[in-house]
Design an enzyme around this catalytic site. Structure first.
Site, PDB file in Angstrom:
ATOM      1  N   LYS A  87     -10.936   1.791  -1.219  1.00 58.75           N
ATOM      2  CA  LYS A  87      -9.562   2.259  -1.384  1.00 58.75           C
ATOM      3  C   LYS A  87      -8.756   1.334  -2.299  1.00 58.75           C
ATOM      4  O   LYS A  87      -7.977   1.792  -3.133  1.00 58.75           O
ATOM      5  CB  LYS A  87      -8.883   2.410  -0.029  1.00 58.75           C
ATOM      6  CG  LYS A  87      -9.507   3.531   0.799  1.00 58.75           C
ATOM      7  CD  LYS A  87      -8.827   3.757   2.117  1.00 58.75           C
ATOM      8  CE  LYS A  87      -9.690   4.634   3.024  1.00 58.75           C
ATOM      9  NZ  LYS A  87      -9.993   5.955   2.471  1.00 58.75           N
ATOM     10  N   ASN A 109      -1.651  10.373   5.199  1.00 56.70           N
ATOM     11  CA  ASN A 109      -2.032  11.786   5.219  1.00 56.70           C
ATOM     12  C   ASN A 109      -1.635  12.367   6.586  1.00 56.70           C
ATOM     13  O   ASN A 109      -1.072  11.671   7.440  1.00 56.70           O
ATOM     14  CB  ASN A 109      -3.515  11.983   4.873  1.00 56.70           C
ATOM     15  CG  ASN A 109      -4.452  11.400   5.916  1.00 56.70           C
ATOM     16  OD1 ASN A 109      -4.054  11.174   7.067  1.00 56.70           O
ATOM     17  ND2 ASN A 109      -5.692  11.159   5.540  1.00 56.70           N
ATOM     18  N   THR A 146       0.786  12.899   2.132  1.00 57.78           N
ATOM     19  CA  THR A 146      -0.094  13.694   1.269  1.00 57.78           C
ATOM     20  C   THR A 146      -0.794  14.735   2.140  1.00 57.78           C
ATOM     21  O   THR A 146      -1.367  14.399   3.184  1.00 57.78           O
ATOM     22  CB  THR A 146      -1.126  12.797   0.567  1.00 57.78           C
ATOM     23  OG1 THR A 146      -1.864  12.074   1.558  1.00 57.78           O
ATOM     24  CG2 THR A 146      -0.460  11.805  -0.374  1.00 57.78           C
ATOM     25  N   LEU A 147      -0.740  15.987   1.685  1.00 53.94           N
ATOM     26  CA  LEU A 147      -1.272  17.087   2.503  1.00 53.94           C
ATOM     27  C   LEU A 147      -2.347  17.880   1.762  1.00 53.94           C
ATOM     28  O   LEU A 147      -2.514  19.086   2.000  1.00 53.94           O
ATOM     29  CB  LEU A 147      -0.128  18.028   2.918  1.00 53.94           C
ATOM     30  CG  LEU A 147       0.985  17.404   3.783  1.00 53.94           C
ATOM     31  CD1 LEU A 147       2.121  18.399   3.986  1.00 53.94           C
ATOM     32  CD2 LEU A 147       0.434  16.938   5.132  1.00 53.94           C
ATOM     33  N   THR A 183     -12.966  13.120  -2.527  1.00 58.03           N
ATOM     34  CA  THR A 183     -13.006  11.676  -2.262  1.00 58.03           C
ATOM     35  C   THR A 183     -12.106  10.928  -3.253  1.00 58.03           C
ATOM     36  O   THR A 183     -12.219  11.120  -4.459  1.00 58.03           O
ATOM     37  CB  THR A 183     -14.448  11.136  -2.410  1.00 58.03           C
ATOM     38  OG1 THR A 183     -15.337  11.986  -1.720  1.00 58.03           O
ATOM     39  CG2 THR A 183     -14.550   9.709  -1.885  1.00 58.03           C
ATOM     40  N   ASP A 228      -6.158   8.019  -3.085  1.00 58.21           N
ATOM     41  CA  ASP A 228      -6.057   6.767  -3.859  1.00 58.21           C
ATOM     42  C   ASP A 228      -5.502   7.050  -5.260  1.00 58.21           C
ATOM     43  O   ASP A 228      -4.684   6.290  -5.784  1.00 58.21           O
ATOM     44  CB  ASP A 228      -7.428   6.101  -3.970  1.00 58.21           C
ATOM     45  CG  ASP A 228      -8.022   5.767  -2.616  1.00 58.21           C
ATOM     46  OD1 ASP A 228      -7.234   5.472  -1.692  1.00 58.21           O
ATOM     47  OD2 ASP A 228      -9.260   5.798  -2.469  1.00 58.21           O
ATOM     48  N   SER A 230      -8.201  14.784 -10.191  1.00 63.43           N
ATOM     49  CA  SER A 230      -9.335  13.996  -9.654  1.00 63.43           C
ATOM     50  C   SER A 230     -10.250  14.848  -8.766  1.00 63.43           C
ATOM     51  O   SER A 230     -11.458  14.640  -8.758  1.00 63.43           O
ATOM     52  CB  SER A 230      -8.837  12.769  -8.893  1.00 63.43           C
ATOM     53  OG  SER A 230      -8.341  13.133  -7.623  1.00 63.43           O
TER      54      SER A 230
END
Ligand code: RIB
Length: 308
Positions: free
Chosen positions: A40, A182, A220-221, A248, A252, A282
């Site tokens: 992370k 999250n 963050t959802l 994944t 970050d 991403s």
């Protein structure tokens, strides 16, 4: 020039791509295995740098080939690695990740060097009042407490991403300016039920964290976007519609974009919009750090963004 200073983990990710995650006790065949740079802390440092800000990494590696590869990777990215120390007879952090065809993942982290810090790391944190110090929960509390105390001594902003989630010490809490969580982390830390489908539950839980002294709570959802809570204000940012292959490191990537946006003088909302777009790019690519877009890729979309 202001910069991001990331105090955090560095992992090598070993990723198994599978059709479906195995059930407990089940053996399955996967489609592929790949090695990606991860962790992370390292992912967030790469995101800050690719999205346009000077970045320094403070971290710990083992004296193995994964450690050497991760050091070279960060250096090639242009991250300042003078605060990354290799420890003798130690393994580099390793993450075992399963990514399913529906793009979600499960992760096991073997911490290795990431939890082996002495007291001397503070000398590597060259912080000024315009800087941002970032930390996550893949390193010990004592390291974050000392780093944030140091950051606050110089008037820098601090961002905490308490992942993987654990209770937050008062020492860290009182020195955290912005917290990025999250849905699951928010639920655990607030003690309130949270559903990404129900904004009211998200904002109410964020308010509980704000009452613990956090100026700005960013939630963050995933495909439902991002929610911001600051000074009693609530803001919703929608996600972009994309075809995800691997989520994944999306969080970050978001945090790197948020940090870069703040360092460039943007508001919390503008910075979160930048991070939101970076994260949406991403997830369309495999891997954690390898999937993070450059500032040019983000700008191509950000320029056309209607601001939600
Ligand atoms: O946030 C994603 C990261 O979590 C992966 O890169 C893995 O290394 C774990 O730290």
């Amino acid at each position: 020039m202001s910069k991001a200073i990331v105090v955090g983990s560095i992992n090598m990710d070993i990723v198994a791509f599978v059709k479906k995650h195995p059930k407990i006790g089940e053996t399955i065949f996967g489609n592929d295995v790949k090695y990606f740079p991860g962790g992370k802390g390292s992912n967030q440092a790469v995101s800050c740098k690719r999205i346009g800000c000077e970045t320094a990494m403070i971290g710990r590696l083992g004296d193995d080939s994964n450690g050497q590869q991760m050091l070279e990777f960060l250096r090639n990215e242009g991250v300042n690695v003078s605060g990354v120390v290799k420890l003798e007879q130690t393994v580099t952090g390793t993450a075992f990740i399963t990514v399913s065809e529906s793009s979600d993942n499960s992760i096991i982290v073997i911490s290795g060097a990431n939890v082996l810090w002495g007291d001397e790391f503070l000398k590597d944190i060259d912080v000024n009042e315009d800087d941002i110090v970032l930390a996550q929960f893949e390193v010990p509390d004592a390291v974050i407490e000392a780093s944030f105390e140091h950051a606050k001594k110089y008037g820098a902003l601090t961002i905490l991403n308490p992942a993987p989630v654990r209770q937050i010490s008062d020492e860290i809490l009182k020195r955290t300016d912005v917290m990025v969580v999250n849905e699951h982390e928010l639920e655990e830390l607030s003690g309130m039920p949270v559903s990404a489908k129900d904004d009211e539950t998200v904002f109410n839980a964020a308010e509980v964290l704000a009452h613990k002294g956090i100026n700005s709570v960013v939630v963050t959802l995933g495909e439902r976007g991002v929610r911001l809570f600051w000074d009693g204000q609530r803001k919703r940012i929608n996600s972009r519609s994309v075809t995800a292959v691997d989520t994944t490191g999306a969080g970050d990537t978001f945090i790197g974009g948020l940090t870069a946006g703040l360092l460039k003088g943007g508001t919390l909302k503008q910075a979160a919009e930048l991070g939101n777009i970076a994260a949406s790019i991403s997830v369309t690519r495999e891997g954690a750090a390898s999937s993070i877009p450059t500032i040019d890729e983000v700008n191509e979309i950000f320029g056309n963004n209607d601001g939600n």
